[in-house]
Structures are given as C-alpha cells and as structure tokens.
Design a protein around this motif. Structure first.
Motif, PDB file in Angstrom:
ATOM      1  N   PRO A  45       0.818  -1.213   0.000  1.00  0.00           N
ATOM      2  CA  PRO A  45       0.000   0.000   0.000  1.00  0.00           C
ATOM      3  C   PRO A  45       0.855   1.267   0.000  1.00  0.00           C
ATOM      4  N   ILE A  46       0.232   2.380  -0.339  1.00  0.00           N
ATOM      5  CA  ILE A  46       0.882   3.683  -0.229  1.00  0.00           C
ATOM      6  C   ILE A  46       0.925   4.036   1.255  1.00  0.00           C
ATOM      7  N   LEU A  47       2.079   4.484   1.721  1.00  0.00           N
ATOM      8  CA  LEU A  47       2.217   4.851   3.128  1.00  0.00           C
ATOM      9  C   LEU A  47       1.987   6.346   3.288  1.00  0.00           C
ATOM     10  N   VAL A  48       1.109   6.715   4.219  1.00  0.00           N
ATOM     11  CA  VAL A  48       0.790   8.125   4.447  1.00  0.00           C
ATOM     12  C   VAL A  48       0.902   8.465   5.928  1.00  0.00           C
ATOM     13  N   ASP A  49       1.098   9.755   6.193  1.00  0.00           N
ATOM     14  CA  ASP A  49       1.098  10.218   7.580  1.00  0.00           C
ATOM     15  C   ASP A  49      -0.343  10.543   7.986  1.00  0.00           C
ATOM     16  N   GLY A  50      -0.541  11.078   9.141  1.00  0.00           N
ATOM     17  CA  GLY A  50      -1.879  11.363   9.644  1.00  0.00           C
ATOM     18  C   GLY A  50      -2.625  12.441   8.884  1.00  0.00           C
ATOM     19  N   ASP A  51      -1.912  13.193   8.041  1.00  0.00           N
ATOM     20  CA  ASP A  51      -2.536  14.270   7.268  1.00  0.00           C
ATOM     21  C   ASP A  51      -2.628  13.947   5.775  1.00  0.00           C
ATOM     22  N   ASN A  52      -2.571  12.646   5.424  1.00  0.00           N
ATOM     23  CA  ASN A  52      -2.625  12.169   4.033  1.00  0.00           C
ATOM     24  C   ASN A  52      -1.394  12.541   3.217  1.00  0.00           C
ATOM     25  N   GLY A  53      -0.309  12.931   3.883  1.00  0.00           N
ATOM     26  CA  GLY A  53       0.944  13.194   3.179  1.00  0.00           C
ATOM     27  C   GLY A  53       1.627  11.878   2.849  1.00  0.00           C
ATOM     28  N   ILE A  54       2.077  11.723   1.612  1.00  0.00           N
ATOM     29  CA  ILE A  54       2.701  10.468   1.199  1.00  0.00           C
ATOM     30  C   ILE A  54       4.108  10.360   1.778  1.00  0.00           C
ATOM     31  N   ILE A  55       4.357   9.258   2.456  1.00  0.00           N
ATOM     32  CA  ILE A  55       5.679   8.936   2.987  1.00  0.00           C
ATOM     33  C   ILE A  55       6.413   8.066   1.970  1.00  0.00           C
ATOM     34  N   ALA A  56       5.722   7.094   1.416  1.00  0.00           N
ATOM     35  CA  ALA A  56       6.284   6.190   0.401  1.00  0.00           C
ATOM     36  C   ALA A  56       5.161   5.742  -0.516  1.00  0.00           C
ATOM     37  N   GLY A  57       5.447   5.737  -1.810  1.00  0.00           N
ATOM     38  CA  GLY A  57       4.459   5.261  -2.765  1.00  0.00           C
ATOM     39  C   GLY A  57       4.069   6.268  -3.823  1.00  0.00           C
ATOM     40  N   HIS A  58       4.924   7.239  -4.072  1.00  0.00           N
ATOM     41  CA  HIS A  58       4.621   8.239  -5.096  1.00  0.00           C
ATOM     42  C   HIS A  58       4.412   7.587  -6.466  1.00  0.00           C
ATOM     43  N   GLY A  59       5.234   6.611  -6.801  1.00  0.00           N
ATOM     44  CA  GLY A  59       5.095   5.907  -8.076  1.00  0.00           C
ATOM     45  C   GLY A  59       3.797   5.117  -8.141  1.00  0.00           C
ATOM     46  N   ARG A  60       3.413   4.512  -7.020  1.00  0.00           N
ATOM     47  CA  ARG A  60       2.156   3.765  -6.971  1.00  0.00           C
ATOM     48  C   ARG A  60       0.967   4.698  -7.166  1.00  0.00           C
ATOM     49  N   LEU A  61       1.053   5.905  -6.595  1.00  0.00           N
ATOM     50  CA  LEU A  61      -0.017   6.884  -6.787  1.00  0.00           C
ATOM     51  C   LEU A  61      -0.102   7.285  -8.256  1.00  0.00           C
ATOM     52  N   MET A  62       1.035   7.522  -8.881  1.00  0.00           N
ATOM     53  CA  MET A  62       1.048   7.874 -10.304  1.00  0.00           C
ATOM     54  C   MET A  62       0.453   6.749 -11.142  1.00  0.00           C
ATOM     55  N   ALA A  63       0.770   5.508 -10.791  1.00  0.00           N
ATOM     56  CA  ALA A  63       0.223   4.355 -11.513  1.00  0.00           C
ATOM     57  C   ALA A  63      -1.283   4.268 -11.316  1.00  0.00           C
ATOM     58  N   ALA A  64      -1.748   4.513 -10.111  1.00  0.00           N
ATOM     59  CA  ALA A  64      -3.185   4.483  -9.833  1.00  0.00           C
ATOM     60  C   ALA A  64      -3.913   5.526 -10.665  1.00  0.00           C
ATOM     61  N   ARG A  65      -3.334   6.705 -10.755  1.00  0.00           N
ATOM     62  CA  ARG A  65      -3.941   7.755 -11.583  1.00  0.00           C
ATOM     63  C   ARG A  65      -3.947   7.339 -13.050  1.00  0.00           C
ATOM     64  N   LYS A  66      -2.870   6.722 -13.509  1.00  0.00           N
ATOM     65  CA  LYS A  66      -2.777   6.246 -14.905  1.00  0.00           C
ATOM     66  C   LYS A  66      -3.876   5.221 -15.187  1.00  0.00           C
ATOM     67  N   LEU A  67      -4.193   4.402 -14.189  1.00  0.00           N
ATOM     68  CA  LEU A  67      -5.229   3.369 -14.341  1.00  0.00           C
ATOM     69  C   LEU A  67      -6.636   3.913 -14.119  1.00  0.00           C
ATOM     70  N   GLY A  68      -6.736   5.188 -13.757  1.00  0.00           N
ATOM     71  CA  GLY A  68      -8.053   5.793 -13.535  1.00  0.00           C
ATOM     72  C   GLY A  68      -8.683   5.417 -12.211  1.00  0.00           C
ATOM     73  N   MET A  69      -7.868   4.969 -11.278  1.00  0.00           N
ATOM     74  CA  MET A  69      -8.389   4.564  -9.965  1.00  0.00           C
ATOM     75  C   MET A  69      -8.739   5.803  -9.146  1.00  0.00           C
ATOM     76  N   THR A  70      -9.782   5.710  -8.354  1.00  0.00           N
ATOM     77  CA  THR A  70     -10.167   6.827  -7.491  1.00  0.00           C
ATOM     78  C   THR A  70      -9.811   6.562  -6.039  1.00  0.00           C
ATOM     79  N   GLU A  71      -9.584   5.287  -5.699  1.00  0.00           N
ATOM     80  CA  GLU A  71      -9.210   4.919  -4.338  1.00  0.00           C
ATOM     81  C   GLU A  71      -8.045   3.943  -4.370  1.00  0.00           C
ATOM     82  N   VAL A  72      -7.189   4.045  -3.360  1.00  0.00           N
ATOM     83  CA  VAL A  72      -6.026   3.160  -3.235  1.00  0.00           C
ATOM     84  C   VAL A  72      -5.868   2.738  -1.785  1.00  0.00           C
ATOM     85  N   PRO A  73      -5.215   1.585  -1.574  1.00  0.00           N
ATOM     86  CA  PRO A  73      -4.922   1.194  -0.192  1.00  0.00           C
ATOM     87  C   PRO A  73      -3.726   1.985   0.351  1.00  0.00           C
TER      88      PRO A  73
END
Length: 73
Positions: A45-73
C-alpha cells in the motif's frame, strides 16, 4: 504507546505528494507499476502520515492515476 498499523482505502485526490521527494519515476516505470497492479493487485500500500501526506508510494499513486483509480490502499 505504539499505535496499531492498519490498511485503509483512501481517495486518490486526498493524497498529498511530498514536495521534496527526491525519487522520480519515468513514464516507463509508472507503466510497469501500473501493469504490476493490474496483474497482481496491491501488494504494497501507499504509506501516508496522519494528514494524508505520502511517505512512500509516489510511483504507486502515479500508476493508480494512470489506471483511472479513485481509491487506493
């Protein structure tokens, strides 16, 4: 006190990339990550802090957007 870690689904539009992230991903790498998510699902999963800031997983987020996903783990 140690807080319990749990996997939650978050809206892609609410996640905040770290502005000073030194890691970059080429279009080819994002395509590879997207292909992996399509074939195997979310194995990490994408790792986030308590304020939805990405700690790890920027590439996974970009891939999710490329796939048209609206939600991610």
């Amino acid at each position: 006190m140690i807080e319990e870690l749990k996997i939650e689904t978050r809206n892609v539009s609410n996640l905040i990339p770290y502005a000073a992230n030194s890691r970059t991903h080429s279009d080819a790498q994002v395509a590879q990550i997207a292909a992996s998510v399509t074939e195997f699902g979310w194995t990490n999963p994408i790792l986030v802090d308590g304020d939805n800031g990405i700690i790890a997983g920027h590439g996974r987020l970009m891939a999710a957007r490329k796939l048209g996903m609206t939600e991610v783990p």
